[in-house]
Design an enzyme around this catalytic site. Structure first.
Site, PDB file in Angstrom:
ATOM      1  N   GLY A 112       0.757  -1.249   0.077  1.00  0.00           N
ATOM      2  CA  GLY A 112       0.262   0.081  -0.174  1.00  0.00           C
ATOM      3  C   GLY A 112       0.707   1.210   0.102  1.00  0.00           C
ATOM      4  O   GLY A 112       0.525   2.369  -0.411  1.00  0.00           O
ATOM      5  N   ASP A 143      -1.717  -5.588  -5.170  1.00  0.00           N
ATOM      6  CA  ASP A 143      -2.760  -5.004  -5.477  1.00  0.00           C
ATOM      7  C   ASP A 143      -2.340  -3.463  -5.533  1.00  0.00           C
ATOM      8  O   ASP A 143      -1.263  -3.237  -5.950  1.00  0.00           O
ATOM      9  CB  ASP A 143      -3.709  -5.154  -4.510  1.00  0.00           C
TER      10      ASP A 143
END
Length: 346
Positions: A112, A143
């Site tokens: 992140g 991701d």
């Protein structure tokens, strides 16, 4: 009272963000994600703000999202998907931000943390900056829109990083395009001060920039290309195992790293990054949302977090435990939109 986890201020013509959760390596909580999104929304149309600067307190820029909090929220809880929806929408907003967005990175930038830095216009790496996408090691996947830049790195370096959770130091990050500039950490305060008053962001950063040669990728890039360009995870491992001579040690270490990861995550990441090379950024985020929804309903993410962050025994029991036991139909299910549809993007 505890200090805020994220700080905002106006410094001249700059919107200055400081990640302020050093005890957790500045891992992004849901509150931090929401607050940053709100700040960017306000600064986007503010004529007094010419650029945004993101920096951090402590020995990490941002080691990722607060995955332990996601784990503790409980499988299937609304809080889990709410966090990822907020995070992915923030990633999209950063990518689309119409003003310079400068990340000053010292220490770890992972997961992140890459999502709130690499999608911006400028990434300045200090001497101890280290990039990684370690998600396959906790049963998750790369991701935060990372498939967009991983798939576009030269010489299949992005796939190498994703499957093996490979760490790139500053020079390698520059080589791969993760960093745009290198500068000493001791200059970061001066960079902030100059950017707050100057109009030409590139000129200011160039004043402080210094060269940083690749640590390993300059010599390894041809081998990475040859090993990772085609085929399945099994064929990649076979090529690594077959390396001889000066590359044999690298091949063995890399193969061992990949074999320690979740077999399901490896299959997902390979397909995801290969597909992302042909996708627009927004479609990469939509694909992340589909995969995350399926993974959160599965087994390996919870087992990976347990082994790495809860019990800390570093011995995850993946299910399935081997690549050949992974059901292709299960992998296919990770690439299908959830019943309530794809993520709404700003």
């Amino acid at each position: 009272m505890a200090e805020p986890e994220i700080l905002f201020e106006r410094r001249g013509h700059a919107g200055l963000v400081t990640l302020n959760r050093p005890g957790a390596l500045n891992a992004l909580s849901h509150g931090m994600v929401t607050a940053l999104a709100q700040a960017l929304e306000g600064w986007r149309d503010d004529p007094e703000i010419r650029l945004v600067i993101v920096r951090a307190v402590g020995r990490a820029f941002c080691a990722g999202g607060d995955i332990r909090a996601v784990y503790e929220a409980g499988q299937g809880s609304p809080a889990q998907k709410a966090f990822f929806e907020a995070e992915y929408r923030l990633n999209s907003a950063i990518r689309a931000f119409p003003k310079p967005y400068v990340a000053l990175i010292d220490g770890y930038v992972m997961g992140g943390g890459a999502g709130i830095s690499v999608h911006g216009s400028h990434r300045v790496f200090a001497e101890k900056a280290v990039f990684a996408m370690p998600e396959t090691g906790i049963g998750f996947f790369p991701d935060v829109g990372s498939s967009f830049f991983l798939s576009r790195m030269p010489s299949q370096i992005g796939l190498y990083c994703a499957l093996g959770a490979i760490r790139l130091a500053r020079g390698d990050a520059l080589y791969a395009g993760i960093a745009t500039h290198a500068a000493p950490a001791t200059t970061f305060d001066a960079i902030v001060a100059r950017l707050a008053e100057a109009e030409d962001v590139d000129a200011v950063i160039s004043e402080f920039a210094e060269p940083a040669a690749p640590e390993s990728l300059g010599s390894l890039a041809p081998a990475i290309e040859a090993v990772f360009a085609t085929g399945s995870v099994e064929s990649i491992l076979a090529r690594l195992d077959a390396l001889q001579g000066p590359l044999a040690d690298w091949g063995g270490v890399t193969a061992a790293a990949i074999r320690g990861k979740s077999p399901t995550s490896l299959r997902i990441a390979l397909r995801q990054i290969r597909a992302a090379g042909e996708l627009a950024f927004e479609d990469c985020i939509r694909l992340d949302w589909r995969i995350a929804n399926a993974i959160l309903d599965g087994h390996d993410f919870y087992e990976g977090v347990r082994a790495a962050l809860v019990d800390k025994d570093q011995s995850p029991r993946w299910n399935p435990a081997t690549l050949d036991a992974v059901d292709p139909g299960v992998i296919e299910g990770h690439f299908v939109a959830p019943l309530d549809g794809d993520i709404p993007l700003p």
